[in-house]
Design an enzyme around this catalytic site. Sequence first.
Site, PDB file in Angstrom:
ATOM      1  N   GLY A   8      43.038  26.622  43.968  1.00  0.00           N
ATOM      2  CA  GLY A   8      44.364  26.176  43.500  1.00  0.00           C
ATOM      3  C   GLY A   8      44.949  25.111  44.401  1.00  0.00           C
ATOM      4  N   ILE A   9      44.084  24.310  45.018  1.00  0.00           N
ATOM      5  CA  ILE A   9      44.557  23.280  45.976  1.00  0.00           C
ATOM      6  C   ILE A   9      45.430  22.224  45.312  1.00  0.00           C
ATOM      7  N   THR A  10      45.207  21.973  44.007  1.00  0.00           N
ATOM      8  CA  THR A  10      45.995  20.932  43.329  1.00  0.00           C
ATOM      9  C   THR A  10      47.391  21.416  42.924  1.00  0.00           C
ATOM     10  N   GLY A  11      47.656  22.709  43.080  1.00  0.00           N
ATOM     11  CA  GLY A  11      48.932  23.270  42.634  1.00  0.00           C
ATOM     12  C   GLY A  11      50.026  23.128  43.685  1.00  0.00           C
ATOM     13  N   GLN A  12      51.229  23.534  43.302  1.00  0.00           N
ATOM     14  CA  GLN A  12      52.377  23.471  44.224  1.00  0.00           C
ATOM     15  C   GLN A  12      52.063  24.166  45.548  1.00  0.00           C
ATOM     16  N   ASP A  13      51.640  25.432  45.468  1.00  0.00           N
ATOM     17  CA  ASP A  13      51.452  26.207  46.692  1.00  0.00           C
ATOM     18  C   ASP A  13      50.247  25.718  47.484  1.00  0.00           C
ATOM     19  N   ALA A  80      44.905  29.828  39.365  1.00  0.00           N
ATOM     20  CA  ALA A  80      45.249  30.665  38.199  1.00  0.00           C
ATOM     21  C   ALA A  80      45.752  29.781  37.079  1.00  0.00           C
ATOM     22  N   SER A 127      52.124  38.544  41.736  1.00  0.00           N
ATOM     23  CA  SER A 127      53.362  37.950  41.216  1.00  0.00           C
ATOM     24  C   SER A 127      54.402  38.992  40.812  1.00  0.00           C
ATOM     25  N   GLU A 129      55.961  38.786  38.233  1.00  0.00           N
ATOM     26  CA  GLU A 129      55.800  38.991  36.780  1.00  0.00           C
ATOM     27  C   GLU A 129      55.154  40.345  36.493  1.00  0.00           C
ATOM     28  N   TYR A 151      49.768  36.866  31.044  1.00  0.00           N
ATOM     29  CA  TYR A 151      49.703  36.440  32.450  1.00  0.00           C
ATOM     30  C   TYR A 151      49.995  37.629  33.374  1.00  0.00           C
TER      31      TYR A 151
HETATM   32  P1  NDP Z   1      50.177  25.965  39.913  1.00  0.00           P
HETATM   33  O1  NDP Z   1      50.180  26.181  38.452  1.00  0.00           O
HETATM   34  O2  NDP Z   1      50.960  24.835  40.495  1.00  0.00           O
HETATM   35  O3  NDP Z   1      48.653  25.807  40.401  1.00  0.00           O
HETATM   36  C1  NDP Z   1      47.625  26.566  39.844  1.00  0.00           C
HETATM   37  C2  NDP Z   1      46.318  26.116  40.441  1.00  0.00           C
HETATM   38  O4  NDP Z   1      45.245  26.887  39.858  1.00  0.00           O
HETATM   39  C3  NDP Z   1      45.981  24.643  40.186  1.00  0.00           C
HETATM   40  O5  NDP Z   1      45.442  24.084  41.357  1.00  0.00           O
HETATM   41  C4  NDP Z   1      44.903  24.735  39.107  1.00  0.00           C
HETATM   42  O6  NDP Z   1      44.004  23.647  39.099  1.00  0.00           O
HETATM   43  C5  NDP Z   1      44.185  26.005  39.553  1.00  0.00           C
HETATM   44  N1  NDP Z   1      43.283  26.527  38.525  1.00  0.00           N
HETATM   45  C6  NDP Z   1      43.542  26.687  37.193  1.00  0.00           C
HETATM   46  N2  NDP Z   1      42.457  27.160  36.553  1.00  0.00           N
HETATM   47  C7  NDP Z   1      41.487  27.300  37.500  1.00  0.00           C
HETATM   48  C8  NDP Z   1      40.129  27.718  37.463  1.00  0.00           C
HETATM   49  N3  NDP Z   1      39.538  28.086  36.319  1.00  0.00           N
HETATM   50  N4  NDP Z   1      39.419  27.737  38.609  1.00  0.00           N
HETATM   51  C9  NDP Z   1      39.991  27.338  39.778  1.00  0.00           C
HETATM   52  N5  NDP Z   1      41.280  26.932  39.884  1.00  0.00           N
HETATM   53  C10 NDP Z   1      42.013  26.898  38.751  1.00  0.00           C
HETATM   54  O7  NDP Z   1      50.617  27.341  40.600  1.00  0.00           O
HETATM   55  P2  NDP Z   1      51.472  27.609  41.936  1.00  0.00           P
HETATM   56  O8  NDP Z   1      50.981  26.746  43.009  1.00  0.00           O
HETATM   57  O9  NDP Z   1      52.909  27.651  41.591  1.00  0.00           O
HETATM   58  O10 NDP Z   1      51.064  29.139  42.227  1.00  0.00           O
HETATM   59  C11 NDP Z   1      49.925  29.460  43.009  1.00  0.00           C
HETATM   60  C12 NDP Z   1      49.484  30.875  42.673  1.00  0.00           C
HETATM   61  O11 NDP Z   1      50.528  31.794  42.921  1.00  0.00           O
HETATM   62  C13 NDP Z   1      49.092  31.095  41.211  1.00  0.00           C
HETATM   63  O12 NDP Z   1      48.048  32.055  41.199  1.00  0.00           O
HETATM   64  C14 NDP Z   1      50.328  31.689  40.578  1.00  0.00           C
HETATM   65  O13 NDP Z   1      49.996  32.481  39.457  1.00  0.00           O
HETATM   66  C15 NDP Z   1      50.841  32.521  41.735  1.00  0.00           C
HETATM   67  N6  NDP Z   1      52.267  32.754  41.778  1.00  0.00           N
HETATM   68  C16 NDP Z   1      53.137  31.684  41.743  1.00  0.00           C
HETATM   69  C17 NDP Z   1      54.490  31.887  41.877  1.00  0.00           C
HETATM   70  C18 NDP Z   1      55.463  30.758  41.834  1.00  0.00           C
HETATM   71  O14 NDP Z   1      56.657  31.020  41.667  1.00  0.00           O
HETATM   72  N7  NDP Z   1      55.019  29.508  42.024  1.00  0.00           N
HETATM   73  C19 NDP Z   1      55.028  33.258  42.063  1.00  0.00           C
HETATM   74  C20 NDP Z   1      54.011  34.290  42.119  1.00  0.00           C
HETATM   75  C21 NDP Z   1      52.694  34.031  41.987  1.00  0.00           C
HETATM   76  P3  NDP Z   1      44.154  22.401  38.072  1.00  0.00           P
HETATM   77  O15 NDP Z   1      45.143  21.479  38.675  1.00  0.00           O
HETATM   78  O16 NDP Z   1      42.774  21.842  38.038  1.00  0.00           O
HETATM   79  O17 NDP Z   1      44.620  22.980  36.763  1.00  0.00           O
HETATM   80  P1  GDR Z   2      58.351  32.374  35.152  1.00  0.00           P
HETATM   81  O1  GDR Z   2      58.862  30.869  35.368  1.00  0.00           O
HETATM   82  O2  GDR Z   2      58.011  32.670  33.757  1.00  0.00           O
HETATM   83  O3  GDR Z   2      59.352  33.263  35.833  1.00  0.00           O
HETATM   84  O4  GDR Z   2      56.974  32.354  35.979  1.00  0.00           O
HETATM   85  P2  GDR Z   2      59.515  29.812  34.379  1.00  0.00           P
HETATM   86  O5  GDR Z   2      60.188  28.827  35.264  1.00  0.00           O
HETATM   87  O6  GDR Z   2      58.544  29.293  33.382  1.00  0.00           O
HETATM   88  O7  GDR Z   2      60.608  30.669  33.568  1.00  0.00           O
HETATM   89  C1  GDR Z   2      61.696  31.316  34.205  1.00  0.00           C
HETATM   90  C2  GDR Z   2      62.685  31.817  33.184  1.00  0.00           C
HETATM   91  O8  GDR Z   2      63.332  30.703  32.566  1.00  0.00           O
HETATM   92  C3  GDR Z   2      63.444  30.955  31.159  1.00  0.00           C
HETATM   93  N1  GDR Z   2      63.575  29.680  30.433  1.00  0.00           N
HETATM   94  C4  GDR Z   2      62.667  28.693  30.420  1.00  0.00           C
HETATM   95  N2  GDR Z   2      61.479  28.578  31.044  1.00  0.00           N
HETATM   96  C5  GDR Z   2      60.772  27.428  30.854  1.00  0.00           C
HETATM   97  N3  GDR Z   2      59.604  27.270  31.499  1.00  0.00           N
HETATM   98  N4  GDR Z   2      61.233  26.417  30.033  1.00  0.00           N
HETATM   99  C6  GDR Z   2      62.439  26.511  29.380  1.00  0.00           C
HETATM  100  O9  GDR Z   2      62.828  25.604  28.668  1.00  0.00           O
HETATM  101  C7  GDR Z   2      63.187  27.704  29.595  1.00  0.00           C
HETATM  102  N5  GDR Z   2      64.387  28.125  29.128  1.00  0.00           N
HETATM  103  C8  GDR Z   2      64.604  29.321  29.649  1.00  0.00           C
HETATM  104  C9  GDR Z   2      62.151  31.701  30.839  1.00  0.00           C
HETATM  105  O10 GDR Z   2      62.264  32.360  29.575  1.00  0.00           O
HETATM  106  C10 GDR Z   2      62.078  32.645  32.032  1.00  0.00           C
HETATM  107  O11 GDR Z   2      62.878  33.775  31.815  1.00  0.00           O
HETATM  108  C11 GDR Z   2      56.851  31.696  37.249  1.00  0.00           C
HETATM  109  C12 GDR Z   2      55.410  31.172  37.352  1.00  0.00           C
HETATM  110  O12 GDR Z   2      55.308  30.375  38.513  1.00  0.00           O
HETATM  111  C13 GDR Z   2      54.425  32.328  37.470  1.00  0.00           C
HETATM  112  O13 GDR Z   2      53.126  31.825  37.752  1.00  0.00           O
HETATM  113  C14 GDR Z   2      54.880  33.244  38.615  1.00  0.00           C
HETATM  114  O14 GDR Z   2      54.008  34.336  38.731  1.00  0.00           O
HETATM  115  C15 GDR Z   2      56.306  33.723  38.367  1.00  0.00           C
HETATM  116  O15 GDR Z   2      57.152  32.589  38.287  1.00  0.00           O
HETATM  117  C16 GDR Z   2      56.815  34.601  39.490  1.00  0.00           C
END
Ligand code: NDP
Ligand code: GDR
Length: 328
Positions: A8-13, A80, A127, A129, A151
């Site tokens: 998940g290196i390309t993601g936010q975290d 993820a 999470s 969730e 999820y």
């Molecule tokens: P992002 O959606 O920003 O990043 C998800 C990462 O997972 C991306 O790098 C993506 O790669 C990678 N990925 C997707 N599919 C695969 C796969 N098949 N194999 C390998 N890597 C894959 O998530 P965040 O950075 O926000 O979150 C990091 C982790 O923490 C996630 O597991 C998320 O579910 C969990 N989490 C996040 C929270 C939050 O509030 N941000 C809260 C609780 C848990 P690509 O760019 O290629 O799609």
């Molecule tokens: P969440 O985050 O589902 O909590 O999961 P998200 O920001 O998508 O939604 C939060 C809340 O906002 C309400 N909502 C909307 N959400 C989105 N995305 N777009 C809208 O237009 C909108 N309007 C209202 C949603 O219904 C929801 O209640 C995130 C992700 O990062 C998960 O991967 C992680 O595990 C959890 O946070 C903790």
Amino acid sequence: MPNALITGITGQDGLYLAELLLSKGYNVYGLIRGQNNPKTELVEQTVPAVKLLAGDLSDIPSLLRALEVSAADEVYNLGAISYVAYSWDQALLTSEVTGRGVLNILEALRLYEQIHGKAPKFYQASSSEMFGKVQQVPQSEETLLWPRSPYGVAKVFGHYTTINYRESYGMHASSGILFNHESPRRGPEFVTRKVSRAVARIKLGLQEEIVMGNLDAKRDWGFAGDYVEAMWLMLQQPEADDYVIATGETHSIKELLDAAFTVVGIDDWAPYVRQDPQFMRPAEVDLLIGDPAKAREKLGWTPKVAFGELVQMMVESDLNEQKKLHGV
Ligand code: NDP
Ligand code: GDR
């Protein structure tokens, strides 16, 4: 220098964690999927010292290879499908990647240990969730899980698999139950970034309205930069364990709108916000608020950025980005 492997290196975290580990002197490897991942350049520009390895959570040999090349001491499984709303559209894929992907990487770790005699420490991105239809307020490590989306169900599988591998094989495998955490790097599909970007664009005259879903849901929002520190702290403990990481404060989406529009000097946001059923979910998580007492006591972790500061940071960042993009 210790070696770390991040999925998940390309993601936010992934980006924040890579910066943290590099600052601590780690060699950092990142697993990147796809033959031409569009985010490669972003990673190379943001954290140029990270070495990218091709791999996918659904492909165990690629995970084993990444462990071998990185000679990882610590593995952070952040990869993820993470967008809850999308998980209803792609439920099987979500369970494969977000759920079974955890089992795959734990199995790759076992194989790696059998072949090379080395057992890296493991972090699983669990999470809030998983609490879904909450059975207790606030939610702690002891709260019964009741997921409300494909999820959430997949994360519960990953969570218990991590605990089971710790108990079955004595692995140093920890699970961070992280509540929502945000930043200017948050994906634009998530509500905080959707709002901060739209508010910036409305202020600059580039957009007229935001179309939203449920405005009454409440979330415990923190800053991603603070939360990756907790991940690292978990792997520095002598014993692996599970920890809730949260601020202990909750805010509704309406409060998020209040805070974001206030940053650009708009007091009444009602004329700019429209609700549409397309953004409503088949089952909602109405209220999340975490109790981070265990993390505070055992890890010495506390969040540093408060809700208001977080929203301000995101709106200001989007104002700058939009000004640059559109030359306004
Ligand atoms: P992002 O959606 O920003 O990043 C998800 C990462 O997972 C991306 O790098 C993506 O790669 C990678 N990925 C997707 N599919 C695969 C796969 N098949 N194999 C390998 N890597 C894959 O998530 P965040 O950075 O926000 O979150 C990091 C982790 O923490 C996630 O597991 C998320 O579910 C969990 N989490 C996040 C929270 C939050 O509030 N941000 C809260 C609780 C848990 P690509 O760019 O290629 O799609
Ligand atoms: P969440 O985050 O589902 O909590 O999961 P998200 O920001 O998508 O939604 C939060 C809340 O906002 C309400 N909502 C909307 N959400 C989105 N995305 N777009 C809208 O237009 C909108 N309007 C209202 C949603 O219904 C929801 O209640 C995130 C992700 O990062 C998960 O991967 C992680 O595990 C959890 O946070 C903790």
